[in-house]
Design an enzyme around this catalytic site. Structure first.
Site, PDB file in Angstrom:
ATOM      1  N   PRO A 266       0.817  -1.220   0.000  1.00 18.64           N
ATOM      2  CA  PRO A 266       0.000   0.000   0.000  1.00 18.64           C
ATOM      3  C   PRO A 266       0.851   1.270   0.000  1.00 18.64           C
ATOM      4  O   PRO A 266       0.336   2.358  -0.247  1.00 18.64           O
ATOM      5  CB  PRO A 266      -0.843  -0.106   1.271  1.00 18.64           C
ATOM      6  CG  PRO A 266      -0.344  -1.274   2.023  1.00 18.64           C
ATOM      7  CD  PRO A 266       0.576  -2.071   1.156  1.00 18.64           C
TER       8      PRO A 266
ATOM      9  N   GLU B 114       2.310  -8.058   8.667  1.00 20.93           N
ATOM     10  CA  GLU B 114       2.499  -6.638   8.965  1.00 20.93           C
ATOM     11  C   GLU B 114       3.392  -5.953   7.955  1.00 20.93           C
ATOM     12  O   GLU B 114       3.445  -4.739   7.883  1.00 20.93           O
ATOM     13  CB  GLU B 114       3.104  -6.460  10.370  1.00 20.93           C
ATOM     14  CG  GLU B 114       2.144  -6.779  11.480  1.00 20.93           C
ATOM     15  CD  GLU B 114       0.853  -5.981  11.380  1.00 20.93           C
ATOM     16  OE1 GLU B 114       0.926  -4.743  11.451  1.00 20.93           O
ATOM     17  OE2 GLU B 114      -0.217  -6.593  11.234  1.00 20.93           O
TER      18      GLU B 114
ATOM     19  N   ARG C 269      -3.845  -7.954 -20.716  1.00 20.18           N
ATOM     20  CA  ARG C 269      -4.777  -7.586 -21.797  1.00 20.18           C
ATOM     21  C   ARG C 269      -4.179  -6.558 -22.759  1.00 20.18           C
ATOM     22  O   ARG C 269      -4.726  -6.319 -23.823  1.00 20.18           O
ATOM     23  CB  ARG C 269      -6.125  -7.135 -21.217  1.00 20.18           C
ATOM     24  CG  ARG C 269      -6.063  -5.904 -20.376  1.00 20.18           C
ATOM     25  CD  ARG C 269      -7.365  -5.680 -19.662  1.00 20.18           C
ATOM     26  NE  ARG C 269      -8.451  -5.300 -20.564  1.00 20.18           N
ATOM     27  CZ  ARG C 269      -8.543  -4.134 -21.180  1.00 20.18           C
ATOM     28  NH1 ARG C 269      -7.594  -3.211 -21.013  1.00 20.18           N
ATOM     29  NH2 ARG C 269      -9.533  -3.854 -21.978  1.00 20.18           N
TER      30      ARG C 269
ATOM     31  N   ASP D 139     -10.538   1.349 -24.936  1.00 16.14           N
ATOM     32  CA  ASP D 139     -11.284   1.264 -23.691  1.00 16.14           C
ATOM     33  C   ASP D 139     -10.986   2.420 -22.738  1.00 16.14           C
ATOM     34  O   ASP D 139     -10.195   3.310 -23.040  1.00 16.14           O
ATOM     35  CB  ASP D 139     -11.108  -0.097 -23.006  1.00 16.14           C
ATOM     36  CG  ASP D 139      -9.688  -0.405 -22.636  1.00 16.14           C
ATOM     37  OD1 ASP D 139      -9.426  -1.560 -22.306  1.00 16.14           O
ATOM     38  OD2 ASP D 139      -8.830   0.505 -22.666  1.00 16.14           O
TER      39      ASP D 139
HETATM   40  N1  ADE Z   1      -0.985  -5.095  -0.068  1.00 19.96           N
HETATM   41  C1  ADE Z   1      -1.898  -4.741   0.854  1.00 19.96           C
HETATM   42  N2  ADE Z   1      -2.641  -3.716   0.428  1.00 19.96           N
HETATM   43  C2  ADE Z   1      -2.172  -3.396  -0.823  1.00 19.96           C
HETATM   44  C3  ADE Z   1      -2.516  -2.401  -1.782  1.00 19.96           C
HETATM   45  N3  ADE Z   1      -3.493  -1.518  -1.560  1.00 19.96           N
HETATM   46  N4  ADE Z   1      -1.828  -2.373  -2.931  1.00 19.96           N
HETATM   47  C4  ADE Z   1      -0.821  -3.242  -3.144  1.00 19.96           C
HETATM   48  N5  ADE Z   1      -0.456  -4.212  -2.288  1.00 19.96           N
HETATM   49  C5  ADE Z   1      -1.118  -4.272  -1.125  1.00 19.96           C
END
Ligand code: ADE
Length: 274
Positions: free
Chosen positions: A112, A139, A177, A192
């Protein structure tokens, strides 16, 4: 394209990769996915892949050794980086030595905290013959993987999932794709949403009338030029309504700009009616 996916849960991928377009791409040998179980690269009787964090705190951290071992055996290098080379692990910036890794194969950590995955990034990745995706879990992943092994970090959105596996599937799907020959109609990926910078307009198929909701007449008129014009205007209208930010970067003709001015006037009329 060959994609190696490092994960503790290879079984998560089988259904998705064996269905629909992913299955077709693999059958056509345009996509070659190798699921790499991180545990297979862990040493010792118990093949431990995670440990509690130094300094305390909850959760478990994926250890660096099996991840380095997996990537190095895939790339065929014994040492990606020497100890002591590169940053000390205290800054948040992409470390310099990321750019120095010579294999040319992207090693992407799904996290994330990564840069945001987008259609542009998908196009960028689709030009590679190989990529290696590392799925984080628990974690987090030991920082040395981020600093000295990954060449890139990607996030699929501002939310936290339990691991990177779904994110890896998203990346593989969006990239696959775009590989020439994967989609049936020639140029389908070009037309697209997001290609050319606009959202796509509405699509209809049979029946012509469903519960009294009818298909716009122009689509059944047989006038190819009119249909094309209508589709372009619908794409502009939808983008203007839902993602006006995209218009700033979109490739717009003089006709498009004129139509946007009409939409802007419509909006002003609507506001003055409120
Ligand atoms: N792992 C956990 N959440 C994630 C996300 N939003 N994007 C990429 N990998 C992740």
């Amino acid at each position: 394209m060959r994609v190696d996916i490092l994960t503790l849960f290879p079984e998560m991928f089988s259904g998705y990769l064996s269905s629909s377009i992913m299955d077709k791409a693999r059958t056509l040998q345009l996509l070659d996915v190798h699921l790499q179980d991180i545990r297979d690269y862990a040493e010792g009787k118990h093949r431990i892949t995670d440990e509690p964090p130094y300094g305390g705190g909850g959760g478990m951290i994926l250890k660096p050794e099996p991840i380095f071992a997996a990537v190095e055996s895939l790339i065929g290098e014994s040492k990606m980086n020497q100890p002591g080379v590169g940053s000390s692990g205290v800054d948040d910036e992409v470390s310099d030595d990321k750019n120095e890794r010579q294999s040319g194969i992207p090693v992407i950590l799904l996290t994330p905290q990564g840069r945001r995955f987008s259609q542009d990034v998908a196009w960028e990745l689709s030009r590679n013959e190989r990529m290696i995706l590392i799925c984080g879990r628990y974690e987090g992943v030991d920082e040395r993987v981020r600093e000295h092994l990954a060449t890139d970090e990607l996030s699929i959105g501002d939310y936290v999932m339990t691991g990177g596996e779904l994110a890896a599937m998203v990346v593989v799907d969006a990239v696959t794709r775009l590989i020439p020959g994967v989609l049936g109609a020639e140029g389908a990926a070009e037309s697209d949403s997001y290609a050319g910078g606009l959202l796509e307009g509405p699509h209809y198929s049979r029946p012509q009338s469903f519960r009294g909701w009818t298909v716009p007449e122009v689509l059944t008129s047989g006038h190819a030029a009119e249909i094309q014009r209508w589709r372009r205007q619908q794409a502009l209208r939808r983008t203007w309504r839902r993602r006006p930010d995209l218009l700033l970067k979109a490739d717009l003709s003089e006709d498009d700009k004129y139509y946007l001015a009409v939409l802007a006037e419509e909006r002003i009329d609507e506001l003055s009616d409120d």
